[in-house]
Motif scaffolding. Structure first.
Motif, PDB file in Angstrom:
ATOM      1  N   GLN A   1       0.816  -1.195   0.000  1.00 49.73           N
ATOM      2  CA  GLN A   1       0.000   0.000   0.000  1.00 49.73           C
ATOM      3  C   GLN A   1       0.856   1.254   0.000  1.00 49.73           C
ATOM      4  O   GLN A   1       2.012   1.224   0.427  1.00 49.73           O
ATOM      5  N   VAL A   2       0.295   2.307  -0.520  1.00 47.54           N
ATOM      6  CA  VAL A   2       0.960   3.605  -0.541  1.00 47.54           C
ATOM      7  C   VAL A   2       0.029   4.623   0.107  1.00 47.54           C
ATOM      8  O   VAL A   2      -1.170   4.638  -0.174  1.00 47.54           O
ATOM      9  N   GLN A   3       0.595   5.441   0.950  1.00 51.77           N
ATOM     10  CA  GLN A   3      -0.168   6.542   1.543  1.00 51.77           C
ATOM     11  C   GLN A   3       0.341   7.861   0.970  1.00 51.77           C
ATOM     12  O   GLN A   3       1.553   8.070   0.861  1.00 51.77           O
ATOM     13  N   LEU A   4      -0.599   8.712   0.599  1.00 46.32           N
ATOM     14  CA  LEU A   4      -0.267  10.014   0.031  1.00 46.32           C
ATOM     15  C   LEU A   4      -0.882  11.109   0.888  1.00 46.32           C
ATOM     16  O   LEU A   4      -2.065  11.035   1.223  1.00 46.32           O
ATOM     17  N   VAL A   5      -0.073  12.124   1.182  1.00 44.90           N
ATOM     18  CA  VAL A   5      -0.571  13.251   1.972  1.00 44.90           C
ATOM     19  C   VAL A   5      -0.226  14.544   1.251  1.00 44.90           C
ATOM     20  O   VAL A   5       0.962  14.852   1.055  1.00 44.90           O
ATOM     21  N   GLU A   6      -1.265  15.286   0.856  1.00 41.19           N
ATOM     22  CA  GLU A   6      -1.057  16.565   0.187  1.00 41.19           C
ATOM     23  C   GLU A   6      -0.979  17.694   1.204  1.00 41.19           C
ATOM     24  O   GLU A   6      -1.574  17.617   2.288  1.00 41.19           O
ATOM     25  N   SER A   7      -0.277  18.729   0.832  1.00 39.47           N
ATOM     26  CA  SER A   7      -0.205  19.940   1.654  1.00 39.47           C
ATOM     27  C   SER A   7       0.061  21.125   0.740  1.00 39.47           C
ATOM     28  O   SER A   7       0.404  20.948  -0.435  1.00 39.47           O
ATOM     29  N   GLY A   8      -0.104  22.327   1.301  1.00 42.79           N
ATOM     30  CA  GLY A   8       0.222  23.529   0.548  1.00 42.79           C
ATOM     31  C   GLY A   8      -0.970  24.278  -0.011  1.00 42.79           C
ATOM     32  O   GLY A   8      -0.806  25.348  -0.599  1.00 42.79           O
ATOM     33  N   GLY A   9      -2.161  23.716   0.148  1.00 43.00           N
ATOM     34  CA  GLY A   9      -3.341  24.426  -0.328  1.00 43.00           C
ATOM     35  C   GLY A   9      -3.643  25.635   0.541  1.00 43.00           C
ATOM     36  O   GLY A   9      -3.027  25.847   1.581  1.00 43.00           O
ATOM     37  N   GLY A  10      -4.603  26.440   0.085  1.00 43.66           N
ATOM     38  CA  GLY A  10      -4.986  27.617   0.856  1.00 43.66           C
ATOM     39  C   GLY A  10      -5.758  28.602   0.021  1.00 43.66           C
ATOM     40  O   GLY A  10      -6.236  28.267  -1.070  1.00 43.66           O
ATOM     41  N   LEU A  11      -5.871  29.811   0.551  1.00 42.55           N
ATOM     42  CA  LEU A  11      -6.587  30.886  -0.112  1.00 42.55           C
ATOM     43  C   LEU A  11      -5.579  31.863  -0.705  1.00 42.55           C
ATOM     44  O   LEU A  11      -4.640  32.295  -0.024  1.00 42.55           O
ATOM     45  N   VAL A  12      -5.777  32.209  -1.977  1.00 40.27           N
ATOM     46  CA  VAL A  12      -4.857  33.117  -2.652  1.00 40.27           C
ATOM     47  C   VAL A  12      -5.656  34.005  -3.593  1.00 40.27           C
ATOM     48  O   VAL A  12      -6.723  33.596  -4.093  1.00 40.27           O
ATOM     49  N   GLN A  13      -5.160  35.196  -3.837  1.00 42.92           N
ATOM     50  CA  GLN A  13      -5.827  36.091  -4.782  1.00 42.92           C
ATOM     51  C   GLN A  13      -5.494  35.695  -6.211  1.00 42.92           C
ATOM     52  O   GLN A  13      -4.442  35.088  -6.476  1.00 42.92           O
ATOM     53  N   ALA A  14      -6.371  36.049  -7.113  1.00 41.44           N
ATOM     54  CA  ALA A  14      -6.125  35.795  -8.528  1.00 41.44           C
ATOM     55  C   ALA A  14      -4.789  36.412  -8.933  1.00 41.44           C
ATOM     56  O   ALA A  14      -4.456  37.526  -8.521  1.00 41.44           O
ATOM     57  N   GLY A  15      -4.036  35.651  -9.717  1.00 43.95           N
ATOM     58  CA  GLY A  15      -2.709  36.069 -10.129  1.00 43.95           C
ATOM     59  C   GLY A  15      -1.605  35.591  -9.217  1.00 43.95           C
ATOM     60  O   GLY A  15      -0.418  35.691  -9.550  1.00 43.95           O
TER      61      GLY A  15
ATOM     62  N   THR B   1       7.641   1.886  -2.891  1.00 38.89           N
ATOM     63  CA  THR B   1       8.611   2.775  -3.492  1.00 38.89           C
ATOM     64  C   THR B   1       7.948   3.800  -4.397  1.00 38.89           C
ATOM     65  O   THR B   1       7.425   3.479  -5.453  1.00 38.89           O
ATOM     66  N   PHE B   2       8.036   5.045  -3.979  1.00 37.31           N
ATOM     67  CA  PHE B   2       7.441   6.154  -4.734  1.00 37.31           C
ATOM     68  C   PHE B   2       8.036   6.238  -6.129  1.00 37.31           C
ATOM     69  O   PHE B   2       7.327   6.484  -7.096  1.00 37.31           O
TER      70      PHE B   2
ATOM     71  N   SER C   1       8.896   4.192  -8.267  1.00 35.19           N
ATOM     72  CA  SER C   1       8.490   3.218  -9.274  1.00 35.19           C
ATOM     73  C   SER C   1       7.140   3.562  -9.903  1.00 35.19           C
ATOM     74  O   SER C   1       6.680   2.856 -10.803  1.00 35.19           O
ATOM     75  N   TYR C   2       6.509   4.634  -9.460  1.00 36.35           N
ATOM     76  CA  TYR C   2       5.192   5.012  -9.939  1.00 36.35           C
ATOM     77  C   TYR C   2       5.219   6.305 -10.744  1.00 36.35           C
ATOM     78  O   TYR C   2       6.041   7.192 -10.494  1.00 36.35           O
ATOM     79  N   SER C   3       4.270   6.394 -11.673  1.00 40.40           N
ATOM     80  CA  SER C   3       3.940   7.688 -12.247  1.00 40.40           C
ATOM     81  C   SER C   3       3.156   8.462 -11.198  1.00 40.40           C
ATOM     82  O   SER C   3       2.431   7.879 -10.385  1.00 40.40           O
ATOM     83  N   MET C   4       3.275   9.781 -11.240  1.00 41.82           N
ATOM     84  CA  MET C   4       2.565  10.631 -10.282  1.00 41.82           C
ATOM     85  C   MET C   4       1.737  11.659 -11.025  1.00 41.82           C
ATOM     86  O   MET C   4       2.134  12.099 -12.116  1.00 41.82           O
TER      87      MET C   4
ATOM     88  N   ASN D   1      12.382  12.001  -6.148  1.00 43.40           N
ATOM     89  CA  ASN D   1      12.256  10.606  -5.713  1.00 43.40           C
ATOM     90  C   ASN D   1      13.053  10.328  -4.445  1.00 43.40           C
ATOM     91  O   ASN D   1      12.687   9.463  -3.648  1.00 43.40           O
ATOM     92  N   ALA D   2      14.155  11.039  -4.255  1.00 44.90           N
ATOM     93  CA  ALA D   2      14.955  10.830  -3.046  1.00 44.90           C
ATOM     94  C   ALA D   2      14.184  11.237  -1.796  1.00 44.90           C
ATOM     95  O   ALA D   2      14.432  10.708  -0.707  1.00 44.90           O
ATOM     96  N   LYS D   3      13.254  12.168  -1.952  1.00 42.16           N
ATOM     97  CA  LYS D   3      12.454  12.634  -0.822  1.00 42.16           C
ATOM     98  C   LYS D   3      11.061  12.023  -0.803  1.00 42.16           C
ATOM     99  O   LYS D   3      10.237  12.379   0.043  1.00 42.16           O
ATOM    100  N   ASN D   4      10.770  11.144  -1.773  1.00 47.29           N
ATOM    101  CA  ASN D   4       9.421  10.551  -1.878  1.00 47.29           C
ATOM    102  C   ASN D   4       8.338  11.629  -1.913  1.00 47.29           C
ATOM    103  O   ASN D   4       7.272  11.480  -1.292  1.00 47.29           O
ATOM    104  N   THR D   5       8.592  12.670  -2.652  1.00 47.25           N
ATOM    105  CA  THR D   5       7.688  13.817  -2.664  1.00 47.25           C
ATOM    106  C   THR D   5       7.475  14.321  -4.090  1.00 47.25           C
ATOM    107  O   THR D   5       8.426  14.374  -4.872  1.00 47.25           O
ATOM    108  N   GLY D   6       6.231  14.688  -4.367  1.00 52.72           N
ATOM    109  CA  GLY D   6       5.897  15.319  -5.629  1.00 52.72           C
ATOM    110  C   GLY D   6       5.378  16.712  -5.388  1.00 52.72           C
ATOM    111  O   GLY D   6       4.965  17.062  -4.270  1.00 52.72           O
TER     112      GLY D   6
END
Length: 125
Positions: free
Chosen positions: A1-15, A28-29, A31-34, A74-79
């Protein structure tokens, strides 16, 4: 199994800009397409961008091409999804996804095996 956790969302003005991150654990992250999908209120989920395991193949949905950049470490297992020149129509929940290498070009939800819980991006006008 693979667990994915997103972050970085929020409220921003246009532009403005946001950078989404997707941290993977488990198998292993590298080995996959993301990819990234998004779902706006009252709309179907749609493909945003995808990147192969080696980063040599990248795809974008037409409306984000030139404004968004997908990448991975890939070294950080992060996209990542760098989003610039954001528009109100980019408002959605953004999901990080993984799929076997051969499905990197697929824009169909069911071809992507693993999904994160999503992160909200809101762009005000």
């Amino acid at each position: 199994q693979v667990q994915l956790v997103e972050s970085g969302g929020g409220l921003v003005q246009a532009g403005g800009s946001l950078r989404l991150s997707c941290a993977a654990s488990g198998r292993t992250f590298s080995s996959y397409s993301m990819g990234w999908f998004r779902q706006a209120p009252g709309k179907e989920r749609e493909f945003v961008a995808a990147i192969s395991w080696s980063s040599n193949r990248i795809y974008y949905e037409d409306s984000v091409e030139g404004r968004f950049t997908i990448s991975r470490d890939n070294a950080k297992n992060t996209g990542y999804l760098q989003m610039n020149s954001l528009k109100p129509e980019d408002t959605a929940v953004y999901y990080c996804v993984l799929a076997p290498p051969l499905r990197v070009g697929s824009r169909r939800e069911y071809d992507w095996n693993y999904w994160g819980q999503g992160t909200q991006v809101t762009v005000s006008s």
